[in-house]
Write a protein that holds these residues in place. Structure first.
Motif, short mmCIF file in Angstrom:
data_model
loop_
_atom_site.label_atom_id
_atom_site.label_comp_id
_atom_site.label_asym_id
_atom_site.label_seq_id
_atom_site.Cartn_x
_atom_site.Cartn_y
_atom_site.Cartn_z
N GLU A 49 -0.46 -28.47 2.25
CA GLU A 49 0.24 -28.76 0.99
C GLU A 49 -0.44 -28.06 -0.18
OE1 GLU A 49 0.07 -33.01 1.01
OE2 GLU A 49 1.96 -33.21 2.12
N ARG A 50 -1.77 -28.09 -0.20
CA ARG A 50 -2.54 -27.42 -1.26
C ARG A 50 -2.31 -25.91 -1.21
NH1 ARG A 50 -6.95 -29.72 -0.06
NH2 ARG A 50 -7.86 -28.05 1.17
N TRP A 51 -2.31 -25.35 0.00
CA TRP A 51 -2.08 -23.91 0.16
C TRP A 51 -0.66 -23.53 -0.27
CZ3 TRP A 51 -4.05 -23.69 5.89
CH2 TRP A 51 -5.43 -23.94 5.91
N ARG A 52 0.30 -24.40 0.06
CA ARG A 52 1.69 -24.11 -0.32
C ARG A 52 1.81 -24.05 -1.83
NH1 ARG A 52 6.57 -24.29 2.52
NH2 ARG A 52 5.71 -25.51 4.24
N ARG A 53 1.15 -24.96 -2.54
CA ARG A 53 1.15 -24.94 -4.01
C ARG A 53 0.56 -23.63 -4.53
NH1 ARG A 53 -0.10 -30.16 -3.85
NH2 ARG A 53 -2.33 -29.79 -3.95
N ALA A 54 -0.58 -23.24 -3.95
CA ALA A 54 -1.22 -21.98 -4.36
C ALA A 54 -0.32 -20.80 -4.06
CB ALA A 54 -2.57 -21.83 -3.65
N TRP A 55 0.38 -20.83 -2.93
CA TRP A 55 1.29 -19.76 -2.55
C TRP A 55 2.47 -19.68 -3.52
CZ3 TRP A 55 6.35 -20.31 -0.49
CH2 TRP A 55 6.92 -19.12 -0.01
N ARG A 56 3.02 -20.84 -3.90
CA ARG A 56 4.14 -20.85 -4.86
C ARG A 56 3.71 -20.25 -6.20
NH1 ARG A 56 5.68 -26.79 -3.48
NH2 ARG A 56 7.15 -26.48 -1.79
N GLU A 57 2.48 -20.55 -6.61
CA GLU A 57 2.00 -20.08 -7.92
C GLU A 57 1.54 -18.62 -7.90
OE1 GLU A 57 -1.01 -22.86 -9.11
OE2 GLU A 57 0.38 -24.55 -9.07
N GLY A 58 0.98 -18.18 -6.76
CA GLY A 58 0.40 -16.84 -6.76
C GLY A 58 0.73 -15.98 -5.56
N GLY A 59 1.67 -16.42 -4.73
CA GLY A 59 2.01 -15.64 -3.54
C GLY A 59 0.83 -15.56 -2.58
N LEU A 60 0.83 -14.53 -1.74
CA LEU A 60 -0.26 -14.38 -0.78
C LEU A 60 -1.60 -14.16 -1.48
CD1 LEU A 60 1.35 -12.28 2.10
CD2 LEU A 60 0.80 -14.71 2.09
N GLU A 61 -1.57 -13.53 -2.66
CA GLU A 61 -2.81 -13.34 -3.42
C GLU A 61 -3.45 -14.68 -3.78
OE1 GLU A 61 -2.42 -10.82 -6.81
OE2 GLU A 61 -1.69 -9.13 -5.63
N GLY A 62 -2.62 -15.70 -4.01
CA GLY A 62 -3.13 -17.03 -4.33
C GLY A 62 -3.84 -17.70 -3.17
N LEU A 63 -3.67 -17.15 -1.97
CA LEU A 63 -4.31 -17.71 -0.78
C LEU A 63 -5.56 -16.95 -0.36
CD1 LEU A 63 -1.11 -18.41 1.32
CD2 LEU A 63 -2.46 -20.05 0.01
N GLN A 64 -5.85 -15.86 -1.06
CA GLN A 64 -7.02 -15.07 -0.70
C GLN A 64 -8.30 -15.76 -1.14
OE1 GLN A 64 -6.23 -11.25 -2.44
NE2 GLN A 64 -4.97 -10.61 -0.71
N SER A 65 -9.37 -15.45 -0.44
CA SER A 65 -10.67 -16.03 -0.74
C SER A 65 -11.13 -15.58 -2.12
CB SER A 65 -11.69 -15.60 0.31
OG SER A 65 -12.98 -16.06 -0.05
N ALA A 66 -11.71 -16.51 -2.85
CA ALA A 66 -12.27 -16.20 -4.16
C ALA A 66 -13.74 -15.83 -4.05
CB ALA A 66 -12.10 -17.40 -5.10
N GLY A 67 -14.25 -15.70 -2.83
CA GLY A 67 -15.65 -15.37 -2.62
C GLY A 67 -16.51 -16.61 -2.55
N PRO A 68 -17.82 -16.44 -2.55
CA PRO A 68 -18.73 -17.58 -2.44
C PRO A 68 -18.53 -18.56 -3.59
CG PRO A 68 -19.95 -15.50 -2.36
CD PRO A 68 -18.52 -15.18 -2.65
N ALA A 69 -18.74 -19.82 -3.30
CA ALA A 69 -18.59 -20.85 -4.33
C ALA A 69 -19.62 -20.68 -5.43
CB ALA A 69 -18.71 -22.23 -3.70
N ASN A 70 -20.80 -20.22 -5.07
CA ASN A 70 -21.81 -19.97 -6.08
C ASN A 70 -22.69 -18.82 -5.63
OD1 ASN A 70 -23.52 -21.00 -4.12
ND2 ASN A 70 -23.84 -22.93 -5.15
N GLU A 71 -23.18 -18.10 -6.58
CA GLU A 71 -24.09 -16.99 -6.31
C GLU A 71 -25.51 -17.53 -6.29
OE1 GLU A 71 -23.31 -13.76 -5.61
OE2 GLU A 71 -21.24 -14.45 -5.62
N PRO A 72 -26.37 -16.93 -5.50
CA PRO A 72 -27.77 -17.37 -5.51
C PRO A 72 -28.34 -17.24 -6.92
CG PRO A 72 -27.38 -15.84 -3.71
CD PRO A 72 -26.14 -15.85 -4.55
N THR A 73 -29.10 -18.25 -7.33
CA THR A 73 -29.71 -18.24 -8.66
C THR A 73 -30.91 -17.31 -8.69
OG1 THR A 73 -28.99 -20.51 -8.94
CG2 THR A 73 -30.66 -19.74 -10.46
#
Length: 125
Positions: A49-73
């Protein structure tokens, strides 16, 4: 579980999860039902359901990884220095005994690099 990047998923695991989300995106476009997609991909209905929302808002690009949650400090160079510093032991940094704790490691990092880290302080290392 500990990860090599200091938190979050490995690059391989992120790529695997992205592949699953993109498969779901193709199935959204085909009009498939959420429950069927969840069962076939072996994920929760809530995730689909969460992915479907992201897909509706941004298409397949909305489902792509945004990378690591945090970068090493700490950079790789700083980490090498930190290893040397920790090798001196706690007493070498003015602590009263030879026991490393998360608070003490954080203190050494702050003193040496001027960095402030948020670390859970539940006990010794």
């Amino acid at each position: 579980m500990r990860y090599p990047e200091g938190g979050g998923l490995t690059a391989e695991r992120r790529a695997f999860r992205e592949k699953i989300r993109l498969q779901a995106g193709d199935r959204f476009a085909a009009g498939e039902k959420t429950a069927v997609i969840a069962k076939d991909l072996r994920v929760s209905v809530r995730s689909v359901e969460r992915w479907r929302r992201a897909w509706r808002e941004g298409g397949l690009e909305g489902l792509q990884s945004a990378g690591p949650a945090n970068e090493p400090t700490v950079t790789d160079a700083q980490f090498a220095v930190l290893e040397e510093e920790l090798g001196k032991g706690p007493a070498g940094h003015g602590f009263e005994d030879q026991r490393w704790t998360l608070v003490r490691v954080r203190t050494v990092i702050r003193r040496r690099f001027g960095l402030s880290l948020s670390v859970a302080t539940g006990g010794g290392c």
